[in-house]
Each structure stands twice: as C-alpha cells, then as structure tokens.
Motif scaffolding. Structure first.
Motif, PDB file in Angstrom:
ATOM      1  N   LEU A 228       0.823  -1.211   0.000  1.00  0.00           N
ATOM      2  CA  LEU A 228       0.000   0.000   0.000  1.00  0.00           C
ATOM      3  C   LEU A 228       0.859   1.263   0.000  1.00  0.00           C
ATOM      4  O   LEU A 228       0.361   2.350  -0.307  1.00  0.00           O
ATOM      5  CB  LEU A 228      -0.941   0.005   1.205  1.00  0.00           C
ATOM      6  CG  LEU A 228      -1.892  -1.186   1.313  1.00  0.00           C
ATOM      7  CD1 LEU A 228      -2.820  -1.025   2.509  1.00  0.00           C
ATOM      8  CD2 LEU A 228      -2.701  -1.370   0.028  1.00  0.00           C
ATOM      9  N   PHE A 229       2.124   1.136   0.338  1.00  0.00           N
ATOM     10  CA  PHE A 229       3.056   2.253   0.251  1.00  0.00           C
ATOM     11  C   PHE A 229       3.765   2.283  -1.103  1.00  0.00           C
ATOM     12  O   PHE A 229       4.187   3.345  -1.564  1.00  0.00           O
ATOM     13  CB  PHE A 229       4.126   2.160   1.349  1.00  0.00           C
ATOM     14  CG  PHE A 229       3.595   2.215   2.744  1.00  0.00           C
ATOM     15  CD1 PHE A 229       2.479   2.977   3.067  1.00  0.00           C
ATOM     16  CD2 PHE A 229       4.209   1.494   3.770  1.00  0.00           C
ATOM     17  CE1 PHE A 229       1.989   3.032   4.365  1.00  0.00           C
ATOM     18  CE2 PHE A 229       3.738   1.545   5.066  1.00  0.00           C
ATOM     19  CZ  PHE A 229       2.619   2.320   5.365  1.00  0.00           C
ATOM     20  N   ALA A 230       3.910   1.123  -1.696  1.00  0.00           N
ATOM     21  CA  ALA A 230       4.644   0.970  -2.961  1.00  0.00           C
ATOM     22  C   ALA A 230       3.834   0.033  -3.861  1.00  0.00           C
ATOM     23  O   ALA A 230       4.092  -1.170  -3.915  1.00  0.00           O
ATOM     24  CB  ALA A 230       6.038   0.403  -2.690  1.00  0.00           C
ATOM     25  N   PRO A 231       2.830   0.547  -4.582  1.00  0.00           N
ATOM     26  CA  PRO A 231       1.848  -0.306  -5.252  1.00  0.00           C
ATOM     27  C   PRO A 231       2.188  -0.719  -6.675  1.00  0.00           C
ATOM     28  O   PRO A 231       1.355  -1.333  -7.339  1.00  0.00           O
ATOM     29  CB  PRO A 231       0.590   0.571  -5.251  1.00  0.00           C
ATOM     30  CG  PRO A 231       1.121   1.958  -5.351  1.00  0.00           C
ATOM     31  CD  PRO A 231       2.410   1.966  -4.580  1.00  0.00           C
ATOM     32  N   ASP A 344     -11.851  -8.572   2.915  1.00  0.00           N
ATOM     33  CA  ASP A 344     -12.225  -8.073   1.588  1.00  0.00           C
ATOM     34  C   ASP A 344     -11.174  -7.126   1.032  1.00  0.00           C
ATOM     35  O   ASP A 344     -10.809  -7.201  -0.150  1.00  0.00           O
ATOM     36  CB  ASP A 344     -13.582  -7.365   1.648  1.00  0.00           C
ATOM     37  CG  ASP A 344     -14.739  -8.329   1.874  1.00  0.00           C
ATOM     38  OD1 ASP A 344     -14.541  -9.543   1.685  1.00  0.00           O
ATOM     39  OD2 ASP A 344     -15.836  -7.857   2.235  1.00  0.00           O
ATOM     40  N   VAL A 345     -10.682  -6.228   1.861  1.00  0.00           N
ATOM     41  CA  VAL A 345      -9.660  -5.268   1.415  1.00  0.00           C
ATOM     42  C   VAL A 345      -8.373  -5.992   1.061  1.00  0.00           C
ATOM     43  O   VAL A 345      -7.757  -5.754   0.010  1.00  0.00           O
ATOM     44  CB  VAL A 345      -9.400  -4.209   2.506  1.00  0.00           C
ATOM     45  CG1 VAL A 345      -8.192  -3.342   2.152  1.00  0.00           C
ATOM     46  CG2 VAL A 345     -10.639  -3.343   2.693  1.00  0.00           C
ATOM     47  N   VAL A 346      -7.954  -6.898   1.924  1.00  0.00           N
ATOM     48  CA  VAL A 346      -6.705  -7.621   1.683  1.00  0.00           C
ATOM     49  C   VAL A 346      -6.798  -8.456   0.413  1.00  0.00           C
ATOM     50  O   VAL A 346      -5.902  -8.429  -0.449  1.00  0.00           O
ATOM     51  CB  VAL A 346      -6.348  -8.502   2.895  1.00  0.00           C
ATOM     52  CG1 VAL A 346      -5.146  -9.397   2.565  1.00  0.00           C
ATOM     53  CG2 VAL A 346      -6.046  -7.637   4.110  1.00  0.00           C
ATOM     54  N   ASP A 347      -7.874  -9.200   0.257  1.00  0.00           N
ATOM     55  CA  ASP A 347      -8.005 -10.053  -0.930  1.00  0.00           C
ATOM     56  C   ASP A 347      -8.020  -9.235  -2.209  1.00  0.00           C
ATOM     57  O   ASP A 347      -7.402  -9.612  -3.216  1.00  0.00           O
ATOM     58  CB  ASP A 347      -9.286 -10.888  -0.831  1.00  0.00           C
ATOM     59  CG  ASP A 347      -9.214 -11.953   0.259  1.00  0.00           C
ATOM     60  OD1 ASP A 347      -8.087 -12.290   0.679  1.00  0.00           O
ATOM     61  OD2 ASP A 347     -10.285 -12.428   0.696  1.00  0.00           O
ATOM     62  N   HIS A 348      -8.719  -8.111  -2.193  1.00  0.00           N
ATOM     63  CA  HIS A 348      -8.836  -7.287  -3.399  1.00  0.00           C
ATOM     64  C   HIS A 348      -7.485  -6.716  -3.813  1.00  0.00           C
ATOM     65  O   HIS A 348      -7.073  -6.845  -4.984  1.00  0.00           O
ATOM     66  CB  HIS A 348      -9.837  -6.155  -3.169  1.00  0.00           C
ATOM     67  CG  HIS A 348      -9.918  -5.190  -4.315  1.00  0.00           C
ATOM     68  ND1 HIS A 348     -10.598  -5.476  -5.472  1.00  0.00           N
ATOM     69  CD2 HIS A 348      -9.381  -3.950  -4.479  1.00  0.00           C
ATOM     70  CE1 HIS A 348     -10.500  -4.452  -6.307  1.00  0.00           C
ATOM     71  NE2 HIS A 348      -9.765  -3.516  -5.722  1.00  0.00           N
ATOM     72  N   TYR A 349      -6.782  -6.079  -2.878  1.00  0.00           N
ATOM     73  CA  TYR A 349      -5.529  -5.413  -3.248  1.00  0.00           C
ATOM     74  C   TYR A 349      -4.379  -6.399  -3.441  1.00  0.00           C
ATOM     75  O   TYR A 349      -3.448  -6.121  -4.221  1.00  0.00           O
ATOM     76  CB  TYR A 349      -5.192  -4.326  -2.238  1.00  0.00           C
ATOM     77  CG  TYR A 349      -6.102  -3.128  -2.397  1.00  0.00           C
ATOM     78  CD1 TYR A 349      -5.971  -2.286  -3.498  1.00  0.00           C
ATOM     79  CD2 TYR A 349      -7.134  -2.877  -1.496  1.00  0.00           C
ATOM     80  CE1 TYR A 349      -6.829  -1.211  -3.681  1.00  0.00           C
ATOM     81  CE2 TYR A 349      -7.995  -1.804  -1.672  1.00  0.00           C
ATOM     82  CZ  TYR A 349      -7.840  -0.976  -2.776  1.00  0.00           C
ATOM     83  OH  TYR A 349      -8.707   0.081  -2.961  1.00  0.00           O
ATOM     84  N   ALA A 350      -4.429  -7.532  -2.783  1.00  0.00           N
ATOM     85  CA  ALA A 350      -3.431  -8.572  -3.057  1.00  0.00           C
ATOM     86  C   ALA A 350      -3.608  -9.095  -4.474  1.00  0.00           C
ATOM     87  O   ALA A 350      -2.629  -9.262  -5.221  1.00  0.00           O
ATOM     88  CB  ALA A 350      -3.558  -9.708  -2.046  1.00  0.00           C
ATOM     89  N   LEU A 351      -4.855  -9.358  -4.874  1.00  0.00           N
ATOM     90  CA  LEU A 351      -5.125  -9.847  -6.228  1.00  0.00           C
ATOM     91  C   LEU A 351      -4.697  -8.813  -7.263  1.00  0.00           C
ATOM     92  O   LEU A 351      -4.105  -9.151  -8.298  1.00  0.00           O
ATOM     93  CB  LEU A 351      -6.611 -10.161  -6.381  1.00  0.00           C
ATOM     94  CG  LEU A 351      -7.053 -10.692  -7.761  1.00  0.00           C
ATOM     95  CD1 LEU A 351      -6.372 -12.016  -8.065  1.00  0.00           C
ATOM     96  CD2 LEU A 351      -8.564 -10.849  -7.809  1.00  0.00           C
ATOM     97  N   THR A 352      -4.981  -7.536  -7.010  1.00  0.00           N
ATOM     98  CA  THR A 352      -4.588  -6.467  -7.937  1.00  0.00           C
ATOM     99  C   THR A 352      -3.077  -6.418  -8.117  1.00  0.00           C
ATOM    100  O   THR A 352      -2.572  -6.316  -9.244  1.00  0.00           O
ATOM    101  CB  THR A 352      -5.088  -5.108  -7.411  1.00  0.00           C
ATOM    102  OG1 THR A 352      -6.515  -5.147  -7.288  1.00  0.00           O
ATOM    103  CG2 THR A 352      -4.691  -3.980  -8.348  1.00  0.00           C
TER     104      THR A 352
END
Length: 376
Positions: A228-231, A344-352
């Motif tokens: 989330l700091f380095a996306p 939900d947040v973790v799964d979404h941004y990990a997948l992205t």
C-alpha cells in the motif's frame, strides 16, 4: 527533460542588463560552450531562451525583493547533445507565479494550488534533475488525502499548460534520485489542543506511551502493508542503498537512513514515514498507517530502542520487500493486516498487485531487447 539553472538577481540589477549579461556569459563559459561565449548577447539569448530577450522577461517579472530565479532551457539535452552537467536547486519564489520565460519554458509555482483548496507550506528543488519537493500544510487524514490527489492532478495540468511532462513515477532512471511521498503523522485530542504523542510543556516534556505503541505498530506491520506504500513494479526500484530511500524497517531520531524518522518536540513532535513512493494512493497509505498505529496501541506493543547510525549498513534488521510480488504475498498472508483492514480489502488489493506482477513477468522490456537481441 528541461534542465534548470538558478541565479540570484537583486533589485539593483533589475535595470542593469550588463549584470544579467555577465551571468549568462558565466553560465555559457561554465558549460564550455565556446561558440556562445564568443557570440553576441543577442545571439546567446536567442539560442538559450528563444525569441523573447531574457532581460525583458526578468524586468517584467521582478518585484522589490531578491528572488531565486530558475531558467528552464528548451530542448537543453538536444542543444548540448548530453544531460546537464550539474544539479541546481529549482526553488521557485512567489514572485514568479507566472508563465512565459522563453520558448517552451516556464517558471511554475505550485503555491497557487491554495486557490484550489490545497494550501502549500512551500516548494523546493530536490536532488534529481528537474525534481521538485512539494510540502502541503497539515490536515486531518481524509482531508489530506483529498488534497494530495488534487495536488497531483493540478500539477499535471500546470505542466501540460506549459508544454511539459510531469511524472510521479518513483524511479525514472537508475542513476537519478527517486520520488517519494513522506507522510508526517501525529495524534491529537478531539479539541485539537494536545499532541497525544508528547507529555509536558514544550521541549521539557517527553514522548508518551501512546507514541511508543503507535510507532511500534508501524514497525510491526510495515513490511506486510508495504504494497500500500509501494503499489507498482517500479516502486521497489526506488529502495536502493544510500539513495535517501529507506531499505530497513527501523526508526531513529532525525535519522534519514531509517524507514521511520522521528522529529520535533512538543506540539511539533511527530513521525515521518519515509516508505511510501510518489505513486502511493494516499487513502490506502494513510489507512495502513492509522490501522497499524491503532494495532500497536490496542496490543500495547513495545517500541525497540531508536536506531543510531547508518541503517543501510545495519545487520539483523527487517528489510522491505524487493519486488511487488514479494510485497503482495506478505500482504496476502498477514493475519495482522487482515485484522486491521479486513479480508475483503486484503483479498482485493493482493489480487490487484499479483495481477500487475504477472503482467510485468509477461512483458518483454527494452532492457531485454538491448541485452539479448544480438547476443542470443
């Protein structure tokens, strides 16, 4: 990219063109541009600054105080056939909140963003060529995130109006300084009177237990929320030793080699998170920081001693992930992050992030073509 050089022009020189001419000749001589040094001032000005004489431009824009003046050379790399030879501070004073210096060049001040509801504390030239640091006035997290986004959009529009390109890419070249998003954070009581990180009067006080637990939470979770700091893929190329970008998840008092730098005393006492890159989404970065701090307070995590010395060279310290994929996996498999942000947040941004890493793995880069096209 346009290269800039800074001069100081005082009010006494405003109506004294020979002083300005001498500065221009000095620049040409420093750059070893003999054909310009020997030419007439008119030819030199036209070559460097376009059709409008630089003396006319300076006279039109000067106010009654000394100012720092940045000259933006149009097609300077093409003109010299190489990059500029030196770095100069491109700090822009308020007197130059205007356009119109030379052909395709501009003096741009981001201080005018205040009219869009984004008040600035100031701007300054940074270490990279053409790199500028923008400092926003402090605000509550959601308001600050809104301002952050507006600033980036506004800066791009300002650059476009001047016929320039502007990027918040964390690492534009291996031999150039990276671009960051340092986040300064403190916690205050509801009336906004007392800094919850400090107890006592001014410099005579000391950090509170709330501060220690909050910062301990940052250290505990930083590696797991680094996505989330380095996306982006590029963000991890910014984390290089001795580059001003941190590599170690440590904290220190006014220590810029650490991931977390603690500065100030009394009301100004705060934490600077040096991990986020300029491409960070501020809403997600702030959420990660606040969540990590609350986690540290809730679990009463103990803060280790401040690191002293060069954190780049330190042994036995936790390091940031080296790639976006590594960061995404740490995020995806962290029970602490799931407690803080939710599944939900973790799964979404990990997948992205993993999708982005997969796309990069499939790409055939310029580096590969240059290295293997003939050698294979």
């Amino acid at each position: 990219m346009n290269t800039q050089a800074s001069f100081i022009i005082t009010p006494a020189q405003r109506h004294h063109p020979p002083a300005i001419h001498a500065m221009i000749r000095e620049l040409a001589q420093f750059e070893k541009l003999e054909h310009l040094v020997k030419g007439t001032i008119a030819d030199l000005e036209k070559e460097l600054f376009g059709e409008r004489p630089i003396t006319e431009a300076i006279t039109a824009l000067m106010d009654d105080t000394p100012v720092a003046f940045a000259l933006y050379f149009h097609n300077y790399s093409t003109f010299l056939g190489r990059k500029g030879l030196y770095l100069e501070d491109v700090y822009v004073k308020p007197a130059f909140r205007r356009r119109g210096i030379g052909r395709g060049g501009a003096i741009v001040s981001f201080l005018e963003m205040g009219a869009a509801g984004v008040p600035m504390e100031g701007t300054k030239g940074e270490w990279g060529r053409g790199q500028v640091e923008l400092n926003l006035e402090h605000a509550e997290p959601l308001e600050m995130a809104d301002r952050h986004v507006l600033l980036k959009h506004g800066a791009r529009e300002i650059a476009e109006q001047q016929g320039m390109a502007l990027t918040f890419m964390p690492k534009v070249a291996p031999d150039e300084a990276g671009s960051s998003c340092h986040v300064h954070a403190s916690a205050w009581d509801l009336p906004g009177v007392r800094n919850a990180f400090w107890v006592g009067h001014g410099g005579d006080g000391e950090p509170t237990a709330t501060f220690r637990h909050f910062l301990a939470g940052q250290l505990a979770v930083a590696r797991e929320v680094s996505v989330l700091f380095a996306p982006t893929i590029n963000a991890y190329k910014r984390y290089q030793s001795l580059s001003w970008a941190p590599t170690a998840i440590t904290w220190g008092m006014d220590n810029r080699t650490c991931g977390f730098r603690v500065v100030g005393r009394g009301p100004s006492f705060r934490i600077e998170n040096r991990l986020p890159g300029a491409d960070a989404n501020p809403y997600l970065a702030y959420a990660a920081m606040i969540g990590a701090g609350i986690y540290g307070i809730t679990h009463r995590l103990e803060l280790p001693d401040a690191f002293s010395g060069n954190a780049y060279a330190a042994a036995d310290v936790l390091r940031l992930p080296a790639t976006l994929r590594e960061a995404a996996r740490a995020f995806q498999h962290s029970a602490r992050v799931r407690e803080i942000l939710g599944d939900d947040v973790v799964d979404h941004y990990a997948l992205t992030a993993l999708h982005e890493a997969d796309a990069y793995d499939r790409a055939v880069t310029d580096w590969e073509l240059a290295r293997y096209f003939e050698q294979s």
